[in-house]
Scaffold this motif. Sequence first.
Motif, PDB file in Angstrom:
ATOM      1  N   TYR A  70     -20.703  36.009  37.085  1.00  0.00           N
ATOM      2  CA  TYR A  70     -20.696  36.494  38.459  1.00  0.00           C
ATOM      3  C   TYR A  70     -20.173  35.407  39.398  1.00  0.00           C
ATOM      4  O   TYR A  70     -20.604  34.245  39.327  1.00  0.00           O
ATOM      5  N   CYS A  71     -19.295  35.819  40.263  1.00  0.00           N
ATOM      6  CA  CYS A  71     -18.785  34.921  41.300  1.00  0.00           C
ATOM      7  C   CYS A  71     -19.695  34.982  42.522  1.00  0.00           C
ATOM      8  O   CYS A  71     -20.196  36.051  42.894  1.00  0.00           O
ATOM      9  N   HIS A  72     -19.880  33.844  43.142  1.00  0.00           N
ATOM     10  CA  HIS A  72     -20.705  33.738  44.331  1.00  0.00           C
ATOM     11  C   HIS A  72     -19.922  33.032  45.438  1.00  0.00           C
ATOM     12  O   HIS A  72     -19.181  32.081  45.172  1.00  0.00           O
ATOM     13  N   ALA A  73     -20.088  33.534  46.649  1.00  0.00           N
ATOM     14  CA  ALA A  73     -19.484  32.869  47.804  1.00  0.00           C
ATOM     15  C   ALA A  73     -20.482  32.892  48.955  1.00  0.00           C
ATOM     16  O   ALA A  73     -21.001  33.958  49.304  1.00  0.00           O
ATOM     17  N   GLY A  74     -20.741  31.729  49.511  1.00  0.00           N
ATOM     18  CA  GLY A  74     -21.576  31.635  50.709  1.00  0.00           C
ATOM     19  C   GLY A  74     -20.660  31.535  51.917  1.00  0.00           C
ATOM     20  O   GLY A  74     -19.953  30.545  52.069  1.00  0.00           O
ATOM     21  N   LEU A  75     -20.662  32.576  52.749  1.00  0.00           N
ATOM     22  CA  LEU A  75     -19.668  32.606  53.792  1.00  0.00           C
ATOM     23  C   LEU A  75     -20.200  33.251  55.071  1.00  0.00           C
ATOM     24  O   LEU A  75     -21.213  33.947  55.069  1.00  0.00           O
ATOM     25  N   SER A  76     -19.481  33.000  56.144  1.00  0.00           N
ATOM     26  CA  SER A  76     -19.790  33.635  57.420  1.00  0.00           C
ATOM     27  C   SER A  76     -18.608  34.508  57.832  1.00  0.00           C
ATOM     28  O   SER A  76     -17.459  34.240  57.453  1.00  0.00           O
ATOM     29  N   THR A  77     -18.902  35.537  58.575  1.00  0.00           N
ATOM     30  CA  THR A  77     -17.893  36.508  58.955  1.00  0.00           C
ATOM     31  C   THR A  77     -17.829  36.670  60.465  1.00  0.00           C
ATOM     32  O   THR A  77     -18.646  36.107  61.198  1.00  0.00           O
ATOM     33  N   MET A  78     -16.890  37.465  60.906  1.00  0.00           N
ATOM     34  CA  MET A  78     -16.780  37.771  62.326  1.00  0.00           C
ATOM     35  C   MET A  78     -18.021  38.519  62.817  1.00  0.00           C
ATOM     36  O   MET A  78     -18.393  38.420  63.981  1.00  0.00           O
ATOM     37  N   SER A  79     -18.656  39.269  61.894  1.00  0.00           N
ATOM     38  CA  SER A  79     -19.843  40.053  62.268  1.00  0.00           C
ATOM     39  C   SER A  79     -21.103  39.206  62.295  1.00  0.00           C
ATOM     40  O   SER A  79     -22.020  39.479  63.074  1.00  0.00           O
ATOM     41  N   SER A  80     -21.158  38.200  61.432  1.00  0.00           N
ATOM     42  CA  SER A  80     -22.346  37.342  61.349  1.00  0.00           C
ATOM     43  C   SER A  80     -21.922  35.924  61.022  1.00  0.00           C
ATOM     44  O   SER A  80     -21.422  35.661  59.929  1.00  0.00           O
ATOM     45  N   LEU A  81     -22.138  35.032  61.967  1.00  0.00           N
ATOM     46  CA  LEU A  81     -21.773  33.641  61.738  1.00  0.00           C
ATOM     47  C   LEU A  81     -22.813  32.908  60.899  1.00  0.00           C
ATOM     48  O   LEU A  81     -22.580  31.767  60.505  1.00  0.00           O
ATOM     49  N   VAL A  82     -23.934  33.546  60.617  1.00  0.00           N
ATOM     50  CA  VAL A  82     -24.945  32.944  59.735  1.00  0.00           C
ATOM     51  C   VAL A  82     -24.456  33.074  58.307  1.00  0.00           C
ATOM     52  O   VAL A  82     -24.185  34.193  57.839  1.00  0.00           O
ATOM     53  N   PRO A  83     -24.310  31.964  57.577  1.00  0.00           N
ATOM     54  CA  PRO A  83     -23.805  32.053  56.199  1.00  0.00           C
ATOM     55  C   PRO A  83     -24.659  32.973  55.335  1.00  0.00           C
ATOM     56  O   PRO A  83     -25.890  32.898  55.350  1.00  0.00           O
ATOM     57  N   THR A  84     -24.000  33.829  54.604  1.00  0.00           N
ATOM     58  CA  THR A  84     -24.653  34.830  53.754  1.00  0.00           C
ATOM     59  C   THR A  84     -24.058  34.760  52.360  1.00  0.00           C
ATOM     60  O   THR A  84     -22.870  34.488  52.210  1.00  0.00           O
ATOM     61  N   ASN A  85     -24.901  35.010  51.367  1.00  0.00           N
ATOM     62  CA  ASN A  85     -24.426  35.008  49.981  1.00  0.00           C
ATOM     63  C   ASN A  85     -23.806  36.345  49.617  1.00  0.00           C
ATOM     64  O   ASN A  85     -24.409  37.395  49.814  1.00  0.00           O
ATOM     65  N   TYR A  86     -22.616  36.293  49.065  1.00  0.00           N
ATOM     66  CA  TYR A  86     -21.932  37.476  48.553  1.00  0.00           C
ATOM     67  C   TYR A  86     -21.668  37.283  47.062  1.00  0.00           C
ATOM     68  O   TYR A  86     -21.386  36.165  46.614  1.00  0.00           O
ATOM     69  N   TRP A  87     -21.741  38.388  46.319  1.00  0.00           N
ATOM     70  CA  TRP A  87     -21.579  38.351  44.872  1.00  0.00           C
ATOM     71  C   TRP A  87     -20.516  39.339  44.425  1.00  0.00           C
ATOM     72  O   TRP A  87     -20.391  40.432  44.998  1.00  0.00           O
ATOM     73  N   GLY A  88     -19.788  38.956  43.392  1.00  0.00           N
ATOM     74  CA  GLY A  88     -18.871  39.881  42.762  1.00  0.00           C
ATOM     75  C   GLY A  88     -19.598  40.819  41.826  1.00  0.00           C
ATOM     76  O   GLY A  88     -20.804  40.712  41.612  1.00  0.00           O
ATOM     77  N   GLN A  89     -18.836  41.733  41.239  1.00  0.00           N
ATOM     78  CA  GLN A  89     -19.430  42.757  40.386  1.00  0.00           C
ATOM     79  C   GLN A  89     -19.686  42.255  38.978  1.00  0.00           C
ATOM     80  O   GLN A  89     -20.390  42.902  38.204  1.00  0.00           O
ATOM     81  N   GLY A  90     -19.120  41.109  38.634  1.00  0.00           N
ATOM     82  CA  GLY A  90     -19.317  40.529  37.313  1.00  0.00           C
ATOM     83  C   GLY A  90     -18.165  40.836  36.378  1.00  0.00           C
ATOM     84  O   GLY A  90     -17.546  41.898  36.458  1.00  0.00           O
ATOM     85  N   THR A  91     -17.884  39.895  35.503  1.00  0.00           N
ATOM     86  CA  THR A  91     -16.858  40.087  34.478  1.00  0.00           C
ATOM     87  C   THR A  91     -17.410  39.604  33.143  1.00  0.00           C
ATOM     88  O   THR A  91     -18.031  38.547  33.059  1.00  0.00           O
ATOM     89  N   GLN A  92     -17.193  40.405  32.108  1.00  0.00           N
ATOM     90  CA  GLN A  92     -17.747  40.093  30.789  1.00  0.00           C
ATOM     91  C   GLN A  92     -16.889  39.057  30.076  1.00  0.00           C
ATOM     92  O   GLN A  92     -15.666  39.207  29.994  1.00  0.00           O
ATOM     93  N   VAL A  93     -17.542  38.043  29.556  1.00  0.00           N
ATOM     94  CA  VAL A  93     -16.905  37.078  28.663  1.00  0.00           C
ATOM     95  C   VAL A  93     -17.623  37.151  27.320  1.00  0.00           C
ATOM     96  O   VAL A  93     -18.838  36.991  27.258  1.00  0.00           O
TER      97      VAL A  93
END
Length: 121
Positions: free
Chosen positions: A94-117
Amino acid sequence: QVQVVESGGGLVQPGGSLRLSCAAAGNIVSINDMGWYRRVPGKQRELVAVISSAGRTNYGDSVKGRFTVSRDNTKNTVYLQMNSLKPEDTAVYYCHAGLSTMSSLVPTNYWGQGTQVTVSP
């Protein structure tokens, strides 16, 4: 709206290599840490590797010396180069990104859907 999308998983033989990519897209203002975690059914999620916006890295003990995390800040993309793969590396990554957006400048964790290895002969 933010999307985090992984690619690059698949089946590989022990000792082989794979490269995962993950891109974050949307109304992004800034991205702090990006990285990778993995999960095997029945086990807790495990840190694989993370990288800060300044390029500082941190790796899980089981992948040190074999995996390399990198990022391209101009593309909001993080990569995971996996070498010398072992069967015990088999998991959903799973990919993770801690980021802020135009809607919320408070950093929030976002996750991808996952990829099988899958690492198997």
